[in-house]
Design an enzyme around this catalytic site. Sequence first.
Site, PDB file in Angstrom:
ATOM      1  CB  SER A  14      41.465   8.681 -25.799  1.00 51.45           C
ATOM      2  OG  SER A  14      42.335   7.846 -25.055  1.00 51.45           O
ATOM      3  N   GLY A  53      44.215   9.285 -29.217  1.00 53.62           N
ATOM      4  CA  GLY A  53      45.455   8.760 -29.770  1.00 53.62           C
ATOM      5  C   GLY A  53      46.667   9.638 -29.559  1.00 53.62           C
ATOM      6  CG  ASN A  85      47.433   7.069 -26.963  1.00 55.44           C
ATOM      7  OD1 ASN A  85      46.729   6.102 -27.197  1.00 55.44           O
ATOM      8  ND2 ASN A  85      46.936   8.254 -26.672  1.00 55.44           N
ATOM      9  CG  ASP A 189      38.081   0.470 -25.675  1.00 57.32           C
ATOM     10  OD1 ASP A 189      38.105   0.259 -24.443  1.00 57.32           O
ATOM     11  OD2 ASP A 189      38.331   1.584 -26.169  1.00 57.32           O
ATOM     12  CG  HIS A 192      39.601   4.377 -24.259  1.00 60.02           C
ATOM     13  ND1 HIS A 192      39.717   3.670 -25.442  1.00 60.02           N
ATOM     14  CD2 HIS A 192      40.445   5.425 -24.354  1.00 60.02           C
ATOM     15  CE1 HIS A 192      40.596   4.273 -26.224  1.00 60.02           C
ATOM     16  NE2 HIS A 192      41.052   5.344 -25.591  1.00 60.02           N
TER      17      HIS A 192
END
Length: 222
Positions: A14, A53, A85, A189, A192
């Site tokens: 990502s 992801g 991840n 979030d 990120h």
Amino acid sequence: MLNERPLYVALGDSLTVGVGSTLFQPNFVKLFHHDLEVYYQTPIERRVFAKNGATTAAILQSLSRPEVMEAVQNANFITLTGGGNDFLKAGKVWLKTGDFSVVLQATQQSLSHFDQMINQIITIHSNRPIPLMIRVLNLYNPLFYIPETNRWLENYNQRLLSLERYPAVQVADIYHAFSGHESQLLSFDHIHPNPIGYRVMAQATAALGFELTPFQTSTTFN
């Protein structure tokens, strides 16, 4: 010497996709691509192979896809993000169960996958041995408020530096660029980077320079 049609290939998760940035703000790949073009004063093609992801296992597997192999073979510049991840999944298990072995396993697997990625990139690239630059980005810590996680990532990032034994490879220190500034650099979030965070990532990577390494097929890569 640059390829006649210089190519920048961005591989990863990502962070390479640019999750957390906004529609009108550039992400890491666009910013670093711009830095390359400014440095070399020439247009450089860009190709991105990344998935939100993606684990290091998935990124490694993607190197077997024909379109990825073709791009890697012709690239002068490659950036690689991954590992986040792997650790987020392991961290969730650890928080629920207290089982630290999952974190150790994630560390070992991620480092092994990165080593295999670099080996595979070099093997693919040897079919067209043009000068090459590979930049691997280490991991910042979105869970910085949990003290144990800082120790894990400092250990992991230190071990990731072993990739620099390969010609053309340098590891960008994103961890220390973010350390202490996470609240300003992470998106809504809290995982990120935001646009400012992506700019910091690009700056930390650009700080390593843009020099290409002559590719020699006779070199032993281990």
